[in-house]
Design a protein around this motif. Structure first.
Motif, PDB file in Angstrom:
ATOM      1  N   SER A  98      -5.121  13.370  -8.021  1.00 34.40           N
ATOM      2  CA  SER A  98      -5.813  14.325  -7.394  1.00 34.40           C
ATOM      3  C   SER A  98      -7.030  13.811  -6.717  1.00 34.40           C
ATOM      4  O   SER A  98      -7.947  13.523  -7.846  1.00 34.40           O
ATOM      5  N   ARG A 113      -9.584  15.438  -5.940  1.00 35.34           N
ATOM      6  CA  ARG A 113     -10.749  16.274  -6.366  1.00 35.34           C
ATOM      7  C   ARG A 113     -11.148  16.071  -7.888  1.00 35.34           C
ATOM      8  O   ARG A 113     -12.328  16.387  -8.221  1.00 35.34           O
ATOM      9  N   LYS A 114     -10.271  15.507  -8.527  1.00 36.63           N
ATOM     10  CA  LYS A 114     -10.652  15.172 -10.120  1.00 36.63           C
ATOM     11  C   LYS A 114     -10.868  13.553 -10.222  1.00 36.63           C
ATOM     12  O   LYS A 114     -11.647  13.399 -11.447  1.00 36.63           O
ATOM     13  N   LYS A 172     -12.821  10.903  -8.508  1.00 32.44           N
ATOM     14  CA  LYS A 172     -13.888  10.535  -7.564  1.00 32.44           C
ATOM     15  C   LYS A 172     -14.056   9.336  -7.083  1.00 32.44           C
ATOM     16  O   LYS A 172     -14.690   8.922  -5.966  1.00 32.44           O
ATOM     17  N   PHE A 181      -3.877  20.376 -10.365  1.00 31.45           N
ATOM     18  CA  PHE A 181      -4.911  21.105  -9.291  1.00 31.45           C
ATOM     19  C   PHE A 181      -5.640  22.123 -10.126  1.00 31.45           C
ATOM     20  O   PHE A 181      -6.635  22.870  -9.586  1.00 31.45           O
ATOM     21  N   PRO A 187      -8.865  22.721 -12.255  1.00 30.12           N
ATOM     22  CA  PRO A 187     -10.202  21.816 -12.407  1.00 30.12           C
ATOM     23  C   PRO A 187     -10.314  21.939 -13.664  1.00 30.12           C
ATOM     24  O   PRO A 187     -11.079  20.757 -14.258  1.00 30.12           O
ATOM     25  N   ASN A 216      -4.715  14.484 -14.149  1.00 28.86           N
ATOM     26  CA  ASN A 216      -5.314  14.227 -13.026  1.00 28.86           C
ATOM     27  C   ASN A 216      -4.466  13.248 -12.576  1.00 28.86           C
ATOM     28  O   ASN A 216      -4.838  12.676 -11.249  1.00 28.86           O
ATOM     29  N   LEU A 238      -3.273  23.558  -0.292  1.00 22.96           N
ATOM     30  CA  LEU A 238      -4.295  22.285  -0.215  1.00 22.96           C
ATOM     31  C   LEU A 238      -3.995  21.434   0.682  1.00 22.96           C
ATOM     32  O   LEU A 238      -2.669  21.196   1.510  1.00 22.96           O
ATOM     33  N   ASP A 288      -5.655  15.546  -0.070  1.00 24.22           N
ATOM     34  CA  ASP A 288      -5.935  15.627  -1.453  1.00 24.22           C
ATOM     35  C   ASP A 288      -5.234  14.831  -2.399  1.00 24.22           C
ATOM     36  O   ASP A 288      -5.596  14.435  -3.697  1.00 24.22           O
TER      37      ASP A 288
END
Length: 352
Positions: free
Chosen positions: A212, A214-215, A217, A258, A260, A265, A283, A287
């Protein structure tokens, strides 16, 4: 004893030895019958063997008659000439019967009659819960695989009866006869080939570890990943750098990926299924980032091993589907995959 008598005795002994062809011919006929009743390839083998057996045995019988009849031997008693041909008649009759039996048994029986198998009710195993592939919408199922089934139904006129199956119970349902065929993201897998044959493929999917965005970076590192996977798709030994936890369903992996607050992850999953589930949740497919690709998964129609002829017929239908309907079905049900995953043709070797 002069030379002529010795020659006569040798030829007579040779003729008696050749009479052993008769029990050999009978045994060959029995073996041909047994081969013809082998449910997979015995009938093919028996039919191929029958013709050379018939030719060789008949020639041996003719040789026996000719070898036992010197041109200068005394005249035979009346009716004796008929006795000379009984080895030929016996051997030719036995082997001809074996050949005809093998051919008749090789003809399609009720179990091999493809038209009959694709008529009436057909129980079809699907997942029924993967958006874009097979999912219930009101009273009707929709998706790319349902479009494939609709195409087959239009060609053959059967009545589909859908049976929702968890991935872990698909093969058992097929082997037990609970379903007639499987069209549920069912992959061609060598370990299944002992009991299952595959018509297809009709889709080629990527398989790997996805993370993901989003998790994670930064560029992901295996030691920082905690993945989720189904037990039947547990990653291979070279994935041990990533910690994996088992889940009971693909949806559970998606929810954890997904969420958070969840430590998951990464997932080990088929790309198209993962993207389909992500899009359903609103989504962005971007992503989902590939960490490591392992292989390609070939989706095919699964059938019990005894149905090779039906498998070959469905393989020909899939070829037509690939040429005539695949693009439209993918654009309608899987638009976010941009037409990827289309095979060039089905492979008849998967039906063996």
């Amino acid at each position: 004893m002069d030379g002529r008598q010795r020659v006569t005795q040798r030829t007579q002994r040779f003729r008696r030895d050749l009479y052993w062809i008769i029990p050999v011919g009978v045994l060959t006929a029995a073996a041909t019958f047994l081969l013809a009743r082998v449910p997979e390839q015995g009938a093919d083998i028996a039919t191929i063997l029958a013709l050379p057996v018939a030719v060789v045995a008949t020639m041996a019988g003719i040789l026996a008659v000719r070898s036992g009849t010197p041109t200068d031997s005394p005249a035979r008693a009346a009716g004796g000439h008929r006795m000379r041909y009984w080895p030929v008649a016996t051997l030719a009759g036995v082997t001809l019967c074996a050949m005809l039996a093998a051919i008749l048994l090789h003809l399609p029986s009720d179990g091999d009659d493809v038209a009959q198998q694709l008529s009436g009710r057909l129980r079809i195993g699907i997942t029924g819960v993967i958006p874009g592939w097979s999912e219930k919408n009101g009273e009707r199922y929709e998706g790319f695989e349902i479009a494939l089934i609709d195409y087959l139904q239009a060609r053959h006129g059967f009545r589909p009866q859908y049976v929702e199956l968890h991935p872990e119970e698909q093969t058992a349902a097929l082997e037990s006869g609970r379903v007639d065929i499987l069209v549920g993201n069912y992959t061609i897998w060598e370990a299944r080939n002992a009991t299952v044959v595959f018509a297809g493929p009709y889709y080629m999917d990527k398989v790997g570890i996805y993370v993901s965005a989003r998790k994670v970076k930064k560029p992901p590192v295996a030691a920082d990943l905690t993945g989720c996977a189904l037990p039947i798709t547990y990653p291979r030994p070279d994935d041990l750098g990533v910690t994996f936890e088992h889940a009971s369903s693909l949806q559970e992996c998606m929810l954890r990926l997904f969420d958070p607050e969840d430590r998951i992850n990464a997932v080990f999953m088929h790309h198209s299924i993962l993207v389909s589930l992500a899009v359903r949740r609103g989504l962005d497919p971007r992503d989902i980032v590939l960490f490591k690709q392992h292989d390609y998964a070939l989706y095919a129609i699964g059938l019990a091993k005894r149905n090779q002829k039906l498998c070959q017929a469905l393989g020909r239908d899939i070829d037509l589907f690939l040429n005539q309907e695949w693009d439209r079905a993918a654009a309608r049900h899987l638009p976010y995959l941009d037409g990827s995953g289309k095979p060039l043709y089905s492979y008849s070797a998967f039906c063996d």
